[in-house]
Design a protein around this motif. Structure first.
Motif, PDB file in Angstrom:
ATOM      1  N   GLY A 115     -17.117  16.190   0.957  1.00  0.00           N
ATOM      2  CA  GLY A 115     -16.892  15.128   1.950  1.00  0.00           C
ATOM      3  C   GLY A 115     -17.152  13.754   1.360  1.00  0.00           C
ATOM      4  N   SER A 116     -18.316  13.601   0.724  1.00  0.00           N
ATOM      5  CA  SER A 116     -18.672  12.296   0.161  1.00  0.00           C
ATOM      6  C   SER A 116     -17.713  11.906  -0.948  1.00  0.00           C
ATOM      7  N   LEU A 117     -17.322  12.885  -1.772  1.00  0.00           N
ATOM      8  CA  LEU A 117     -16.404  12.578  -2.870  1.00  0.00           C
ATOM      9  C   LEU A 117     -15.034  12.177  -2.314  1.00  0.00           C
ATOM     10  N   LEU A 118     -14.656  12.817  -1.211  1.00  0.00           N
ATOM     11  CA  LEU A 118     -13.388  12.454  -0.583  1.00  0.00           C
ATOM     12  C   LEU A 118     -13.448  11.007  -0.091  1.00  0.00           C
ATOM     13  N   VAL A 119     -14.622  10.629   0.448  1.00  0.00           N
ATOM     14  CA  VAL A 119     -14.791   9.243   0.894  1.00  0.00           C
ATOM     15  C   VAL A 119     -14.600   8.302  -0.288  1.00  0.00           C
ATOM     16  N   ILE A 120     -15.167   8.669  -1.443  1.00  0.00           N
ATOM     17  CA  ILE A 120     -15.013   7.831  -2.644  1.00  0.00           C
ATOM     18  C   ILE A 120     -13.535   7.679  -2.985  1.00  0.00           C
ATOM     19  N   VAL A 121     -12.787   8.793  -2.914  1.00  0.00           N
ATOM     20  CA  VAL A 121     -11.355   8.748  -3.232  1.00  0.00           C
ATOM     21  C   VAL A 121     -10.631   7.814  -2.264  1.00  0.00           C
ATOM     22  N   VAL A 122     -10.949   7.954  -0.982  1.00  0.00           N
ATOM     23  CA  VAL A 122     -10.263   7.144   0.025  1.00  0.00           C
ATOM     24  C   VAL A 122     -10.593   5.668  -0.177  1.00  0.00           C
ATOM     25  N   VAL A 123     -11.881   5.385  -0.409  1.00  0.00           N
ATOM     26  CA  VAL A 123     -12.282   3.987  -0.615  1.00  0.00           C
ATOM     27  C   VAL A 123     -11.578   3.417  -1.846  1.00  0.00           C
ATOM     28  N   ALA A 124     -11.541   4.201  -2.924  1.00  0.00           N
ATOM     29  CA  ALA A 124     -10.890   3.726  -4.149  1.00  0.00           C
ATOM     30  C   ALA A 124      -9.401   3.497  -3.892  1.00  0.00           C
ATOM     31  N   ALA A 125      -8.785   4.381  -3.100  1.00  0.00           N
ATOM     32  CA  ALA A 125      -7.358   4.234  -2.812  1.00  0.00           C
ATOM     33  C   ALA A 125      -7.102   2.962  -2.016  1.00  0.00           C
ATOM     34  N   VAL A 126      -7.917   2.748  -0.991  1.00  0.00           N
ATOM     35  CA  VAL A 126      -7.753   1.536  -0.175  1.00  0.00           C
ATOM     36  C   VAL A 126      -7.972   0.303  -1.044  1.00  0.00           C
ATOM     37  N   ALA A 127      -9.013   0.371  -1.890  1.00  0.00           N
ATOM     38  CA  ALA A 127      -9.303  -0.760  -2.763  1.00  0.00           C
ATOM     39  C   ALA A 127      -8.142  -1.000  -3.720  1.00  0.00           C
ATOM     40  N   GLY A 128      -7.534   0.092  -4.201  1.00  0.00           N
ATOM     41  CA  GLY A 128      -6.387  -0.043  -5.091  1.00  0.00           C
ATOM     42  C   GLY A 128      -5.238  -0.767  -4.404  1.00  0.00           C
ATOM     43  N   VAL A 129      -5.029  -0.435  -3.142  1.00  0.00           N
ATOM     44  CA  VAL A 129      -3.967  -1.091  -2.372  1.00  0.00           C
ATOM     45  C   VAL A 129      -4.293  -2.577  -2.205  1.00  0.00           C
ATOM     46  N   LEU A 130      -5.588  -2.866  -1.927  1.00  0.00           N
ATOM     47  CA  LEU A 130      -5.986  -4.268  -1.761  1.00  0.00           C
ATOM     48  C   LEU A 130      -5.837  -5.037  -3.060  1.00  0.00           C
ATOM     49  N   ALA A 131      -6.155  -4.376  -4.179  1.00  0.00           N
ATOM     50  CA  ALA A 131      -6.053  -5.037  -5.481  1.00  0.00           C
ATOM     51  C   ALA A 131      -4.609  -5.441  -5.766  1.00  0.00           C
ATOM     52  N   ALA A 132      -3.670  -4.735  -5.142  1.00  0.00           N
ATOM     53  CA  ALA A 132      -2.252  -4.999  -5.401  1.00  0.00           C
ATOM     54  C   ALA A 132      -1.725  -6.164  -4.588  1.00  0.00           C
ATOM     55  N   VAL A 133      -2.521  -6.647  -3.631  1.00  0.00           N
ATOM     56  CA  VAL A 133      -1.992  -7.672  -2.731  1.00  0.00           C
ATOM     57  C   VAL A 133      -1.526  -8.919  -3.472  1.00  0.00           C
ATOM     58  N   PRO A 134      -2.383  -9.533  -4.337  1.00  0.00           N
ATOM     59  CA  PRO A 134      -1.893 -10.758  -4.991  1.00  0.00           C
ATOM     60  C   PRO A 134      -0.666 -10.527  -5.888  1.00  0.00           C
ATOM     61  N   PRO A 135      -0.680  -9.525  -6.787  1.00  0.00           N
ATOM     62  CA  PRO A 135       0.520  -9.348  -7.608  1.00  0.00           C
ATOM     63  C   PRO A 135       1.740  -8.956  -6.788  1.00  0.00           C
ATOM     64  N   ALA A 136       1.539  -8.202  -5.705  1.00  0.00           N
ATOM     65  CA  ALA A 136       2.675  -7.800  -4.875  1.00  0.00           C
ATOM     66  C   ALA A 136       3.292  -9.023  -4.212  1.00  0.00           C
ATOM     67  N   ARG A 137       2.413  -9.917  -3.769  1.00  0.00           N
ATOM     68  CA  ARG A 137       2.919 -11.122  -3.127  1.00  0.00           C
ATOM     69  C   ARG A 137       3.716 -11.941  -4.133  1.00  0.00           C
ATOM     70  N   ARG A 138       3.169 -12.017  -5.328  1.00  0.00           N
ATOM     71  CA  ARG A 138       3.825 -12.781  -6.376  1.00  0.00           C
ATOM     72  C   ARG A 138       5.193 -12.166  -6.692  1.00  0.00           C
ATOM     73  N   ALA A 139       5.234 -10.842  -6.775  1.00  0.00           N
ATOM     74  CA  ALA A 139       6.502 -10.171  -7.070  1.00  0.00           C
ATOM     75  C   ALA A 139       7.516 -10.435  -5.968  1.00  0.00           C
ATOM     76  N   ALA A 140       7.049 -10.413  -4.727  1.00  0.00           N
ATOM     77  CA  ALA A 140       7.974 -10.567  -3.608  1.00  0.00           C
ATOM     78  C   ALA A 140       8.521 -11.984  -3.524  1.00  0.00           C
ATOM     79  N   ARG A 141       7.747 -12.949  -4.035  1.00  0.00           N
ATOM     80  CA  ARG A 141       8.183 -14.339  -3.948  1.00  0.00           C
ATOM     81  C   ARG A 141       9.124 -14.726  -5.085  1.00  0.00           C
ATOM     82  N   LEU A 142       9.304 -13.790  -5.977  1.00  0.00           N
ATOM     83  CA  LEU A 142      10.108 -14.029  -7.167  1.00  0.00           C
ATOM     84  C   LEU A 142      11.518 -14.512  -6.797  1.00  0.00           C
ATOM     85  N   ASP A 143      11.967 -15.513  -7.519  1.00  0.00           N
ATOM     86  CA  ASP A 143      13.305 -16.077  -7.294  1.00  0.00           C
ATOM     87  C   ASP A 143      14.334 -15.148  -7.951  1.00  0.00           C
ATOM     88  N   VAL A 144      15.144 -14.514  -7.106  1.00  0.00           N
ATOM     89  CA  VAL A 144      16.074 -13.496  -7.599  1.00  0.00           C
ATOM     90  C   VAL A 144      16.964 -14.048  -8.697  1.00  0.00           C
TER      91      VAL A 144
END
Lengths: 252, 845
Positions: free
Chosen positions: B809-838
């Motif tokens: 259970g606790s290890l699963l929590v670690i996985v979930v937290v890391a996954a959510v954190a991974g998604v959050l870490a992607a926010v700035p680069p994702a925003r930058r990618a989306a703003r890219l001038d085609v």
């Protein structure tokens, strides 16, 4: 010049058109009028080439009509759709569902196989490709035995053929090609042009191609000449020699 | 070339900023820790200097046993010594002081402070001479008669007590009613280091804290004109040899040292986390420089083509690293001051109260933190810089070469060797045991896994990412391919996260195993019905009168007390428990396999099989022991038992304890009921008796086990919070890598946009790639954490770690937290990618 403008009442045969298209870059002293009131239509099931010297605005015109860039003033219609009324999301969908693209270089996603690249727009839309049409396109460009390869495993000519197949795969209303043979040797270039010609003649596709190569333009049904952001001339059923002659005249 | 370095820095300032942040965080944590320690050290230095300002000599017993953490158990001295001291020529004043355990009870009925887990709680006599009185009266007056006390302001605040309040105080002599007549400060501090002081009158202090007629020490003031040294000489000449005399300066220095030694543990504890943070930072710096160098291959090649030497290219890259290291470290040191405040608040949140004091930023702290920051950066940048210097000039003419080194045989061999070295170091460190070796082994193990990362990144990401194409179609497939396309980069980024996740999961596994083992041990060994716990481990606890009172309760068969204190046994300082040997077996099953507990008498010792085997002792052997109170003694091995975990490794009888120790408290009292007793009724009756003792908590076995687990949880919680920094830095690394990748893939992303990928799809693409990297790092971390947990638990099998628990259970929590954190870490680069001038993306040359 008036004779070159499309008759607005016959839009059924026009796949896309620009009306009084103006595109200005920069402002003040550095202002550049890349398009200076261009009105032009591209007929359905025809192969149109756009030619002109560097800085004539030919690429800008293509980009604006293809929904990759926006006009400063004037209108662009793709079919009945006025691109000026569309936001980024709708423009993206329009490109995905109704248009096809072939660029000079870097046409393919390096991590996808040839087949995955060809079906990319359908995949992005979450659609199943039309298998019958897809087979037809793949056979037309002669890529059947290369479908599982990654772009890095294909020659430049093969990569451009994949790009052409990708552009045709979702049966677009228009395919826009920006110097598609610019990076190829002349043999590979001829092949690509051949495929594009066959796509128009055999598959009833509509292609608009920007090129500076008179030989490439010779494959088109019609050539539009641009100079200083304006349409300066056009030619039907061109040959490479006639195009070259005309370019020399225009250059004088 | 320096111009080039500067230009390079400016051109890549955004990318370097993110990398710099990794250095800043590590350095800030390190300097913050040192600032906290320095500040506390300075506070105590000032405190003791003020307190002993007027003391010229300090007289005490020479007999002592080190307790650890700088604490010493020292014999008290006869009060008659005071007369001898006063008679010495040159002594102006002298005062006997008595110190011992006291816990004042707050307005809510709960004792103030927690001497088991936190700072000690002292009782002391109010010194008659103002010059020798360490206290400053802030309110009220000094205690003048029995039942009156003055307490420190910190305790008054924590216990919600004021002058005029009546409450009780728990002392060795029992729970006594007291009236608060004064509130004091101590050298300007409300409560020195969280310690609590309760000052009684002279006679009360002797009666309650020690034995009448005894002092802990005597402080002396010299007459004018008599130097400290001279005074000491005279005192030494006049006093018996079993007493020692320190000058005022010496006692100040000793108290300061003692406090520093106590703080050293704390400092090391926190610095460990700073080092972990820097270690994670090193991975990120290495990765960022590798990516930047790869992206600038053509630039480097051009430099070489136009005549730059390898050395110049190397120095140019190292110059960039140095500039960044200096800048980031300087910012880190400055930020450390803020971190110090945060650390203090964090520790306070976990019940560790540190004294207030002006912030001390010493030159040593600045130097150490700067050095660490710069060293870590430079070491991490060396390999990428070397790679840059090896770019051949011809590369300027080529497309960027594909990096194929990720799966080379050499990498596998080197990786496995490093991993093996790490595991061996770990094993050696655990066997020694030596914390530094264990830490080094863990670090080397992490490096080994990271070196193998590129080899395993592919297969593992493929497995983790397998459902992506089905879940998210082409976007998912592209994300997976992006994560796979540069295994070195993906692995290096994931490795940084692996460290944090590995340590957190290790701590979780270790903690759960420890709790399960405690549970198992107690359930196996404890055959009684109730445990009355004090939460103390030797200093203070339950007054000894409690056990007989509980035993008198109808339905109670036995109330067995467990005490203990420090002893030097066969040359080593250790903890020696004490219990009634015969009745102990009514509440605890020790499995005696040699000798007889009833033969313990007052000169015998019972030891565990482990200790007996280790020392080569057999029943009947005589073992040398030294006690603070009674000096050198001989103990006879009377019994050897198998269940060492419950009563400790060694114990003596209560009779022997009373002979050898001056402080007498019960840590716990274990209660067994009469057969057939009405359990609820008996428990209620026991609770009624225990209610007179504020430090007593009556628990059945289940509650006792839970309480032990809760203490462990608090420590594990603190460790996990401190490790969160390592995870945070690793997430910065993910953000940074993705930003660099997005930048590198500008044209590709532009193409995708041109042929119909929506902004949302593009953001999802970056997000899923980030998630994959995060999950890869988590998977690697879990594997390492499992291994560490298994290794430590196995190596502690002899210490009672019988259970290895993998808390899914606790290890699963670690996985979930890391996954959510991974998604959050992607926010700035994702925003930058989306703003890219085609258009710019597809027409870029």
């Amino acid at each position: 010049m008036a004779s070159t403008a499309p008759d607005p009442t016959t839009t059924t045969t026009v796949a896309a058109q620009a009306i009084d298209a103006v595109k200005v870059y920069g402002s003040g002293a550095t202002e550049v009028r890349a398009l200076d009131g261009v009105t032009v239509g591209f007929d359905t099931a025809r192969f149109t080439a756009i030619m002109g010297p560097s800085g004539s605005g030919k690429s800008t015109l293509l980009h604006c009509v293809a929904g990759l860039d926006t006009l400063t003033s004037g209108r662009v219609l793709v079919g009945e759709t006025d691109l000026g009324t569309l936001g980024d999301r709708d423009l993206t969908r329009l490109r995905r569902d109704r248009l096809g693209f072939v660029f000079q270089a870097f046409n393919l996603v390096p991590t996808l196989t040839a087949l995955e690249n060809i079906t990319l727009p359908d995949a992005l839309a979450g659609r199943k490709p039309d298998q019958e049409w897809l087979d037809q396109v793949i056979d037309t460009v002669g890529l059947r035995d290369r479908l599982g390869h990654r772009p890095s495993e294909l020659s430049g000519g093969q990569q451009q053929r994949v790009a052409v197949a990708r552009a045709l795969a979702n049966r677009p209303e228009i395919v826009f090609a920006d110097e598609p043979t610019g990076n190829l040797d002349s043999r590979a270039g001829r092949e690509i042009l051949d495929f594009m010609g066959r796509a128009v003649r055999d598959l009833d596709q509509t292609i608009v191609m920007v090129t500076h190569d008179p030989v490439a333009a010779g494959y088109a049904d019609r050539v539009i000449f641009l100079g200083d952001g304006r349409v300066v001339d056009e030619m039907h059923e061109p040959t490479a020699e006639r195009v070259l002659d005309r370019l020399k005249q225009l250059g004088d | 070339m320096w111009t080039l370095t500067v230009k390079g820095l400016l051109a890549h300032k955004l990318r370097l900023a993110a990398t710099g942040l990794a250095v800043v965080l590590g350095v800030a944590f390190m300097s913050g820790t040192m600032v906290v320690t320095d500040t506390i050290g300075r506070t105590f230095d000032d405190l003791f200097a003020t307190v002993y300002d007027n003391t010229d000599a300090h007289v005490r017993s020479a007999e002592s046993v080190e307790v650890g953490f700088g604490m010493t158990d020292r014999e008290r001295i006869e009060a008659g010594v005071l007369d001898t001291v006063l008679a010495v020529e040159g002594v102006a004043h002298a005062e006997g002081l008595v110190e011992g355990y006291t816990q004042i009870v707050g307005a809510d009925g709960e004792p103030v402070g927690d001497p088991g887990m936190g700072a000690p709680t002292f009782g002391i006599n109010w010194p008659e001479r103002g010059e020798l009185n360490p206290f400053d009266l802030a309110e009220g007056r000094a205690p003048e008669r029995a039942g009156e006390v003055a307490i420190d302001r910190g305790s008054a605040r924590r216990g919600d007590l004021a002058v005029g309040d009546t409450t009780t105080a728990v002392t060795q002599a029992g729970v006594v009613p007291v009236t608060i007549v004064g509130i004091v400060t101590f050298g300007g501090a409300d409560s020195p280091g969280g310690a609590s002081f309760t000052a009684f009158t002279h006679d009360e202090a002797q009666r309650l804290l020690a034995e009448p007629g005894r002092y802990s020490y005597i402080d002396v003031i010299a007459e004018p004109g008599v130097s400290e040294e001279e005074l000491r000489r005279r005192l030494v000449a006049a006093l018996p040899g079993d007493l020692e005399v320190l000058t005022g300066s010496e006692i100040i220095a000793e108290e300061q040292d003692v406090m520093r030694e106590g703080m050293a543990f704390f400092n090391t504890f926190l610095l460990t986390f700073a080092l972990i943070a820097l270690f994670v930072g090193a991975f990120i710096i290495h990765n960022t420089f590798s990516i930047i160098v790869a992206q600038r291959t053509r630039e480097m090649a051009l430099l070489r083509a136009v005549g730059a030497s390898r050395r110049q290219v190397l120095l140019s890259v190292l110059g960039e690293a140095l500039a960044m290291a200096l800048g980031a470290s300087a910012v880190g040191v400055a930020a450390g001051v803020a971190v110090a405040a945060g650390l203090r608040a964090l520790l306070a949140g976990f019940g560790i109260d540190l004294p207030e004091g002006g912030i001390v930023l010493s030159a040593g702290t600045v130097a150490a933190a700067m050095t660490a920051g710069v060293a870590v950066t430079m070491v991490s940048a060396v390999l990428p810089a070397r790679r840059a210097s090896r770019v051949p000039p011809i590369a300027a003419m080529r497309e960027v070469a594909v990096d194929t080194s990720s799966r080379s045989r050499l990498r596998i061999v080197v990786g496995l060797l490093v991993l093996a070295a790490g595991v061996l170091l770990l094993a050696a460190g655990l066997a020694a045991p030596d914390a530094a070796t264990v830490g080094g082994g863990a670090a080397v193990t992490f490096i080994g896994v990271a070196a193998l990362g590129p080899v395993i990144a592919g297969p593992v990401s493929r497995v983790i990412g397998a459902p992506l194409p089905r879940l998210r179609g082409i976007t998912g497939a592209l994300a997976r391919e992006n994560a796979l396309r540069n295994p070195k980069r993906t692995a290096a980024t994931a490795s940084a996260l692996m460290i944090g996740v590995g340590l957190v999961s290790f701590i979780t596994i270790f903690g759960e195993s420890a709790k399960a083992s405690i549970d198992r041990i107690l359930r196996d060994a404890f055959v009684g019905d109730l445990v009355i716990d004090s939460g103390s481990f030797g200093f203070g606890g339950l007054p000894t009168e409690l056990a007989p009172r509980v035993e008198a309760v109808e339905g109670v068969a036995a109330a067995v007390s467990l005490r203990g204190g420090p002893v030097e046994l066969a040359g080593e300082t250790t903890f020696l428990a004490a219990a009634d040997p015969v009745r102990l077996e009514q509440v605890m099953d020790l499995e005696v396999t040699a000798g007889d507990l009833s033969a313990l008498a007052d000169d015998g010792i019972a030891v565990s099989r482990q200790v007996a085997d280790g020392e080569g002792w057999a029943v009947g052997d005589v073992v040398p022991a030294r006690f603070a109170r009674t000096g050198s003694q001989e103990l006879r091995v009377a019994a050897i038992y198998e269940r060492r975990e419950a009563a400790g490794d060694r114990f003596i009888s209560l009779a022997a304890h009373e002979r050898h120790f001056e402080d007498r408290f019960d840590m716990v009292v274990m209660v067994a009921f009469e057969p057939g007793a009405d359990r609820d009724a008996v428990r209620r009756a026991v609770e009624a008796v225990a209610a007179d003792y504020p430090t007593a908590t009556v628990q059945d076995l289940g509650q006792y086990v839970e309480a032990q687990a809760a203490q462990l949880d608090a420590i594990l919680g603190l460790v996990t919070v401190l490790l969160a920094l390592a995870v945070l830095i690793a997430l910065l690394g993910i953000t940074n890598t993705l930003a660099l990748s997005v930048f590198e893939r500008t044209r590709e992303l532009g193409l995708l946009r041109a042929v119909g990928m929506t902004r949302e799809q593009l953001r999802a693409l970056v997000r899923w790639e980030s998630l994959l990297i995060a999950l890869l790092g988590t998977a690697m971390g879990l594997a390492v954490g499992l291994f560490f947990g298994w290794g430590l638990v196995r190596s502690l099998a002899g210490e009672g770690f019988t259970e290895l628990v993998v808390p899914a259970g606790s290890l699963l929590v670690i996985v979930v937290v890391a996954a959510v954190a991974g998604v959050l870490a992607a926010v700035p680069p994702a925003r930058r990618a989306a703003r890219l001038d085609v258009l710019r993306a597809v027409t870029v040359e």
